[in-house]
Design an enzyme around this catalytic site. Structure first.
Site, PDB file in Angstrom:
ATOM      1  N   ASP A  76      -6.570   1.387  -3.558  1.00 13.38           N
ATOM      2  CA  ASP A  76      -7.856   0.947  -3.008  1.00 13.38           C
ATOM      3  C   ASP A  76      -8.504   2.042  -2.175  1.00 13.38           C
ATOM      4  O   ASP A  76      -9.681   1.948  -1.833  1.00 13.38           O
ATOM      5  CB  ASP A  76      -7.717  -0.348  -2.201  1.00 13.38           C
ATOM      6  CG  ASP A  76      -6.823  -0.215  -0.984  1.00 13.38           C
ATOM      7  OD1 ASP A  76      -6.091   0.790  -0.874  1.00 13.38           O
ATOM      8  OD2 ASP A  76      -6.846  -1.132  -0.137  1.00 13.38           O
ATOM      9  N   SER A 128       0.831  -1.204   0.000  1.00 12.30           N
ATOM     10  CA  SER A 128       0.000   0.000   0.000  1.00 12.30           C
ATOM     11  C   SER A 128       0.867   1.255   0.000  1.00 12.30           C
ATOM     12  O   SER A 128       1.624   1.494  -0.931  1.00 12.30           O
ATOM     13  CB  SER A 128      -0.962  -0.028   1.189  1.00 12.30           C
ATOM     14  OG  SER A 128      -1.851   1.053   1.129  1.00 12.30           O
TER      15      SER A 128
END
Length: 499
Positions: A261, A105
């Protein structure tokens, strides 16, 4: 065995996140892949495993090693290559396969990680298989032997490109073709948004052109993050986007994190839009969409640190708000239990029933774009009804005895006649009839000696008064603390982000 890393150090509650190669090496990835096949794919009767990865330099090698581990247990693999995390969730849902996404991430370049899911994007966490995967992989790395050879031999490997299918699927959920022309600055942070935005919002996947002028910032895929950290909840990482929105006279700005995301929104003035306001806006749209599809009862899930406005907005739309703990595993489980159409977290994670209850920042961004494009007002005016209160943002304090401090806070609340609940930490709400209203949540970190404080109130003065009084109480005798960041979070993980 000397040299074997201790997996419990970096296999966390929701995913794997470690240093490369000291913790997460190809050997470790191979063992985790084999364990994933044994613990998830085989018992679930799955036909295979789908694997994707982000743009980090280590991701191709690690994902290939994981795939080899899976096939060593007789389970087939579908490789989809570069993708966002929600692209992997799409693949898991569309193909009905368990999946693995290689990403860390927004973590720095020296990190990588693995997000795992069962078929239909169902989460794999500490209590739903991850602990068993960790322990089996640790045993294998330690020289464990005795697993039966797969009867049919090793699994096969196939490669598929699902980017166009993912883009078409999202466009089928939100129609932007009738929008007024919008100029949209997108900061991909050198992450996977640079791969997905041209496909979904542009024509890179062969889809029809939309009435959107995309101004790209840092679309070059680069896992060393040369421009800024790919964490849009840190205000420092929004500075370039805010400047570009103002410079280009854009209608809106979007910022994605490393695996794309999560999505953060800024208005035409470059001002951040609260993720709680985005939750309220998207909730109303999903409620209307569900009713148009024949649903008579509609639920929306939100966590304990989401703005009080979200509950009000959902009730005003004659739907049912469902409150849950911070963290994607709790949101997803509660959404599935309640059959909720949408869920939002203040960490800018947004979950959709029509996306297998999984989170997708791209779909949330499309809803905001559609809402903006369906009318003529600027985004700041459109969002005004969804941003009703003033928030402190999440503030961390380092304490030696969190339970004792929380007891002091509880006593403080009782003296004032406030109401309390303990769904996730301690939430305290102002006594009925108090004007302006206020509430706060204080929760202990699961991994660090920290207390996390979120305060919201009807006006800034009240919020600051409550915040400062609580911080004085919490930090009396504490070891030290981070400075508050009004209106935002100190980090994405502080706000409950597990990505």
């Amino acid at each position: 065995m000397f040299g074997v890393p201790h997996l419990a150090d970096f296999v966390k509650a929701y995913d794997v996140r470690g240093l490369v190669p000291d913790q997460l090496s190809p050997e470790v990835a191979h063992a985790i892949g084999a364990a994933f096949a044994e613990v998830v794919a085989v018992p679930d009767g799955s036909d295979g495993v789908v694997i994707g990865h982000d743009m980090r330099p280590s991701s191709p090698e690690l994902s290939a090693a994981f795939a080899a581990g899976v096939t060593s247990r007789g389970v087939d693999v579908t490789l989809i290559g570069l993708c966002s995390t929600d692209g992997l969730y799409y693949a898991s849902g569309a193909l009905d396969l368990p999946g693995a996404m290689f990403t860390a991430s927004h973590n720095p370049a020296r990190y990588n990680g693995i997000k795992l899911c069962r078929s239909a994007a169902r989460p794999v966490g500490q209590d739903s298989g991850l602990a068993e995967i960790r322990d089996l992989a640790q045993w294998m790395l330690g020289g464990g032997t005795g697993l039966a050879l797969p009867a049919g031999g090793p699994g096969s490997v196939t490669t598929r490109d699902l980017l166009g299918d993912y883009a078409a699927f999202l466009r089928g959920l939100v129609d932007l073709s009738g929008s007024r022309p919008l100029k949209v600055v997108v900061d991909a942070g050198n992450g996977m948004g640079g791969h997905t935005v041209p496909a979904v919002l542009g024509t890179a996947a062969g889809l029809p052109e939309l009435p959107l002028e995309i101004v790209p910032l840092y679309f070059e895929l680069d896992g060393t993050f040369p421009n800024h950290e790919a964490n849009p909840l840190d205000p420092a990482n929004l500075v370039d986007l805010q400047a570009a929105v103002r410079e280009h006279g854009a209608d809106i700005g979007l910022a994605f994190d490393g695996d794309a995301d999560r999505c953060f929104v800024v208005d035409a003035d470059g001002e951040p839009v609260s993720p709680s306001a985005v939750t309220g806006l998207v909730a109303v749209r999903e409620i209307e969409r569900a009713r148009a599809g024949g649903d008579t009862t509609v639920s929306i899930v939100h966590n304990v640190i989401t703005s009080a406005a979200v509950r009000e907005i959902v009730l005003e739309a004659d739907a049912t708000p469902v409150r849950t703990r911070v963290g994607h595993s709790f949101i997803k489980a509660e959404m599935a239990r309640a059959g909720a159409v949408f869920g939002g977290e203040h960490s800018a994670h947004y979950y959709f029933r029509d996306f297998w209850f999984a989170d997708t920042g791209m779909l949330a961004a499309m809803h905001v774009l559609a809402a903006l494009g369906e009318q003529d007002a600027p985004l700041s005016e459109l969002c005004a009804d969804y941003e009703r209160y003033v928030a402190s943002g999440e503030i961390n304090s380092t304490v030696t005895d969190a339970a004792a401090v929380v007891d002091q806070v509880r006593a403080w609340a009782q003296v004032r006649g406030a109401t309390t609940d303990v769904l996730d930490g301690l939430t305290v709400s102002s006594p009925a009839g108090d004007t302006p209203m206020w509430w706060f949540n204080v929760r202990a970190s699961n991994t660090e000696p920290l207390l996390r404080l979120n305060v919201e109130a009807g006006d800034r003065e009240t919020m600051q008064d409550v915040r400062d009084e609580l911080l004085t109480l919490i930090r009396s005798g504490a070891d030290g603390a981070d400075a508050p960041h009004e209106g935002g979070s100190t980090t994405a993980q502080d706000a409950g982000d597990a990505s």
